[in-house]
Design a protein around this motif. Structure first.
Motif, PDB file in Angstrom:
ATOM      1  N   ARG A   1       2.822  -4.523 -10.064  1.00 48.32           N
ATOM      2  CA  ARG A   1       1.842  -3.651  -9.398  1.00 48.32           C
ATOM      3  C   ARG A   1       2.441  -3.028  -8.148  1.00 48.32           C
ATOM      4  O   ARG A   1       2.337  -1.821  -7.926  1.00 48.32           O
ATOM      5  CB  ARG A   1       0.583  -4.445  -9.030  1.00 48.32           C
ATOM      6  CG  ARG A   1      -0.413  -3.623  -8.215  1.00 48.32           C
ATOM      7  CD  ARG A   1      -1.480  -4.478  -7.547  1.00 48.32           C
ATOM      8  NE  ARG A   1      -1.002  -5.691  -6.915  1.00 48.32           N
ATOM      9  CZ  ARG A   1      -0.471  -5.759  -5.683  1.00 48.32           C
ATOM     10  NH1 ARG A   1      -0.324  -4.682  -4.962  1.00 48.32           N
ATOM     11  NH2 ARG A   1      -0.085  -6.917  -5.181  1.00 48.32           N
TER      12      ARG A   1
ATOM     13  N   GLU B   1      -4.318   6.959  -8.712  1.00 47.76           N
ATOM     14  CA  GLU B   1      -5.029   5.860  -8.089  1.00 47.76           C
ATOM     15  C   GLU B   1      -4.196   4.613  -8.289  1.00 47.76           C
ATOM     16  O   GLU B   1      -3.733   4.345  -9.401  1.00 47.76           O
ATOM     17  CB  GLU B   1      -6.409   5.680  -8.735  1.00 47.76           C
ATOM     18  CG  GLU B   1      -7.368   6.805  -8.425  1.00 47.76           C
ATOM     19  CD  GLU B   1      -8.751   6.546  -9.009  1.00 47.76           C
ATOM     20  OE1 GLU B   1      -9.112   5.381  -9.197  1.00 47.76           O
ATOM     21  OE2 GLU B   1      -9.448   7.531  -9.264  1.00 47.76           O
ATOM     22  N   ASN B   2      -4.023   3.852  -7.213  1.00 45.31           N
ATOM     23  CA  ASN B   2      -3.237   2.631  -7.321  1.00 45.31           C
ATOM     24  C   ASN B   2      -3.773   1.746  -8.428  1.00 45.31           C
ATOM     25  O   ASN B   2      -4.972   1.644  -8.645  1.00 45.31           O
ATOM     26  CB  ASN B   2      -3.245   1.856  -6.001  1.00 45.31           C
ATOM     27  CG  ASN B   2      -2.298   2.442  -4.992  1.00 45.31           C
ATOM     28  OD1 ASN B   2      -1.374   3.178  -5.337  1.00 45.31           O
ATOM     29  ND2 ASN B   2      -2.523   2.140  -3.732  1.00 45.31           N
TER      30      ASN B   2
ATOM     31  N   ASN C   1       3.111   0.994  -7.968  1.00 49.82           N
ATOM     32  CA  ASN C   1       2.369   1.807  -6.994  1.00 49.82           C
ATOM     33  C   ASN C   1       3.295   2.470  -5.989  1.00 49.82           C
ATOM     34  O   ASN C   1       3.121   3.643  -5.653  1.00 49.82           O
ATOM     35  CB  ASN C   1       1.317   0.954  -6.278  1.00 49.82           C
ATOM     36  CG  ASN C   1       0.156   0.605  -7.183  1.00 49.82           C
ATOM     37  OD1 ASN C   1      -0.097   1.282  -8.171  1.00 49.82           O
ATOM     38  ND2 ASN C   1      -0.542  -0.465  -6.844  1.00 49.82           N
ATOM     39  N   SER C   2       4.297   1.741  -5.504  1.00 46.61           N
ATOM     40  CA  SER C   2       5.201   2.349  -4.518  1.00 46.61           C
ATOM     41  C   SER C   2       6.047   3.453  -5.143  1.00 46.61           C
ATOM     42  O   SER C   2       6.331   4.463  -4.499  1.00 46.61           O
ATOM     43  CB  SER C   2       6.086   1.286  -3.856  1.00 46.61           C
ATOM     44  OG  SER C   2       6.984   0.736  -4.779  1.00 46.61           O
TER      45      SER C   2
ATOM     46  N   VAL D   1       3.562   6.626  -5.700  1.00 50.09           N
ATOM     47  CA  VAL D   1       3.167   7.294  -4.468  1.00 50.09           C
ATOM     48  C   VAL D   1       4.389   7.746  -3.669  1.00 50.09           C
ATOM     49  O   VAL D   1       4.377   8.821  -3.068  1.00 50.09           O
ATOM     50  CB  VAL D   1       2.264   6.369  -3.620  1.00 50.09           C
ATOM     51  CG1 VAL D   1       1.954   6.977  -2.279  1.00 50.09           C
ATOM     52  CG2 VAL D   1       0.977   6.069  -4.380  1.00 50.09           C
TER      53      VAL D   1
END
Length: 183
Positions: free
Chosen positions: A42, A64-65, A46-47, A50
């Motif tokens: 996760r 969206e994360n 996510n990193s 984004v």
């Protein structure tokens, strides 16, 4: 011919043992030495989405994360599709209601567009921080070794007794030379 049916409800139990859904360090169980998998995935996913992909807003894709539970559903689509003898080119049919390959479990667990979005950003390492080829500390397997480290470590963690012999056949040994830097 004997047909074996694995109870679907037991799958999360084994998944949690080998590829922990939640961070074992936060489980409250003293001495839990498992390596986390989905919390690590996760954070990396996510990193990457984004940071490197710049999908955080503005002019690019909306992202969206993701959470651990959504990544479990995402991975479950791949497992369930393969268990139902699906091919890579037929995966999209699991979401088409009128198709004979439609799968209600898959369709209700995650949308096709979200599955594809996560597929394009799924990561198991921090790309921006990993040393590149030729740099000190470069690891050619850094992009995908976390799943193997987690599986092997966590399998050893939950195994009380195991045989010391290992089975290697000719095809396994012969393939070992084709892995570039990783072999």
């Amino acid at each position: 011919m004997v047909h074996v049916r694995i109870e679907y409800k037991m799958t999360p139990f084994f998944l949690q043992l080998l590829l922990p859904i939640c961070d074992p360090k936060k489980s409250g169980i003293e001495g839990d030495d498992q390596i986390p998998y989905f919390t690590h995935a996760r954070a990396c996913t996510n990193s990457y989405a984004v940071g490197q992909k710049d999908w955080g807003g503005g002019y690019s894709h909306k992202y969206e994360n993701t959470a651990e539970a959504e990544l479990v559903n995402w991975a479950g689509v791949i497992v369930r599709h393969g268990a139902r003898q699906g091919t890579p080119h037929s995966l999209h049919t699991r979401w088409i209601n009128s198709d004979p390959n439609y799968d209600k479990e898959i369709a209700t667990s995650i949308t096709c567009s979200r599955f594809n979005q996560l597929k394009s950003v799924f990561k198991l390492n921090q790309n921006m921080m990993a040393p590149k080829r030729g740099m000190e500390g470069y690891d050619p397997a850094s992009k995908y070794d976390h799943i193997y480290r987690a599986l092997v470590h966590n399998m050893n963690y939950v195994t009380k007794m195991a045989d010391s012999d290992c089975g290697i056949d000719e095809s396994t040994w012969g393939f070992s030379g084709y892995c570039e830097d990783n072999g």
